[in-house]
Enzyme design. Structure first.
Site, short mmCIF file in Angstrom:
data_model
loop_
_atom_site.label_atom_id
_atom_site.label_comp_id
_atom_site.label_asym_id
_atom_site.label_seq_id
_atom_site.Cartn_x
_atom_site.Cartn_y
_atom_site.Cartn_z
N SER A 193 -26.59 2.89 47.31
CA SER A 193 -26.18 4.08 46.57
C SER A 193 -27.17 5.24 46.70
O SER A 193 -27.41 5.97 45.74
CB SER A 193 -26.00 3.73 45.09
OG SER A 193 -24.76 4.14 44.61
N SER B 16 -21.67 6.54 40.65
CA SER B 16 -21.64 6.28 42.09
C SER B 16 -20.35 5.66 42.59
O SER B 16 -20.19 5.47 43.81
CB SER B 16 -22.83 5.40 42.49
OG SER B 16 -24.02 6.15 42.46
N LYS C 221 -18.73 7.44 45.41
CA LYS C 221 -19.06 7.23 46.82
C LYS C 221 -17.92 6.57 47.60
O LYS C 221 -17.88 6.66 48.84
CB LYS C 221 -20.34 6.42 46.94
CG LYS C 221 -21.58 7.17 46.41
CD LYS C 221 -22.84 6.32 46.51
CE LYS C 221 -24.09 7.12 46.18
NZ LYS C 221 -24.20 7.50 44.76
#
Length: 329
Positions: free
Chosen positions: A166, A103, A106
């Site tokens: 997330s 993640s 992101k």
């Protein structure tokens, strides 16, 4: 007859040239006349230039350069710590090795979302209605918001849910809203990486769930999080310990809940010294990536970047980073 005359003239001219050089240089020991000096003038109005370039803004680490790496070789895929204030590398272990970013991806999606907001493509208070369900059946346990087709949510809540908790489906929503499709948005992500010099990574999705064509390096994550930290919205999100998150379900009913950050330093689950302030961060966890955390911190009025991908456990990740704090100079 003319040929003979031309030949004689050529010989006479050649002899004259030779005599000239002999007479002019007979007192010199080399080709330069050392007795003559020329005064050079200096114009103090000439422009001055400052050196600029990649290396003036970022620390540069050579390929396979290991610095203070002994403590990280057994339990991490990669580890990096840089004093941004002085461009000094304090830890370098496998920083140019390909790793799965999970993640931490992101950060890139969020950067492009911030640019879309700045350009008026999106508005923070704009409401988006989901036109289809977003699921990840091949990824057991992947973070998901629970929103389905017909739910309504503002861009602001998308951004907070995406970065703090997330939620992987929010990356798909943002990508489709900005570029028309996730695939088109991913092309924008990879182009953005070229622009910031993160040239050893490649993205295949907006969220970071494992894909063989989705990879990064710890050094590229250093460049990525430094770029992401320039956006005020992301800095604001990263400062929250809790956030009241809401949306409308498919029946138009308001759903409200409090979000907590996935970063255990920010949530205070793991304590950190009082002289350390977190400015930017992103966690990540997948089967292939391990346990990941990228952060920018202030320690004693100097800025540092830390990137660690741990192969053992979440607890080991935070213990490893906590020990890194002692290296701050």
């Amino acid at each position: 007859m003319k040929t003979i005359i031309y030949f004689l003239i050529l010989c006479i001219c050649s002899a004259g040239v030779i005599l000239h050089f002999v007479s002019e240089n007979k007192d010199y020991s080399d080709h330069y006349y050392n007795g003559e000096t020329v005064d050079l003038g200096f114009n103090d109005r000439l422009p001055e230039y400052e050196l600029t370039g990649f290396h003036t803004e970022n620390a540069v680490i050579r390929n396979n350069q290991e610095i203070n790496a002994t403590d990280y070789q057994d339990n991490t895929y990669a580890a990096l710590m840089i004093n941004n204030t002085d461009n000094k590398v304090l830890v370098s272990h496998n920083v140019h090795r390909r790793i799965y970013p999970a993640s931490m991806t992101k950060l890139v999606t969020a950067m492009l979302a911030c640019e879309a907001i700045e350009e008026g493509v999106l508005d923070l208070d704009q409401t988006i209605t989901l036109t289809h369900d977003i699921e990840f059946p091949e990824y057991d346990g992947a973070m998901h918001s629970g929103l389905t087709e017909g739910c309504q949510i503002t861009v602001r809540n998308l951004m907070y849910g995406f970065m703090m908790c997330s939620f992987n489906d929010f990356g798909v929503i943002l990508g489709e809203q900005i570029a028309g499709s996730e695939a088109a948005f991913v092309e924008m992500m990879n182009q953005k990486m070229i622009e910031i010099g993160a040239t050893n990574c490649h993205f295949a999705n907006t969220h970071g769930l494992d894909d063989l064509n989705h990879y990064v390096t710890a050094y590229d994550m250093y460049l990525i999080i430094r770029e992401a930290s320039k956006y005020q919205l992301l800095e604001e999100i990263d400062s929250y310990q809790t956030y009241t998150f809401f949306y409308k379900d498919e029946n138009g009913e308001y759903i409200q809940t409090d979000l907590e950050p996935t970063n255990r330093f920010v949530s205070k689950e793991v304590k950190m010294p009082s002289n350390i302030k977190i400015k930017s961060w992103k966690t990540g966890t997948t089967e292939l990536a391990g346990y990941c955390l990228a952060m920018i911190l202030d320690i004693n009025d100097k800025e540092y970047t830390i990137v660690v991908t741990d192969s053992e456990s979440s607890s080991d990740l935070y213990n490893t980073i906590s020990a890194m704090f002692n290296l701050a100079d």
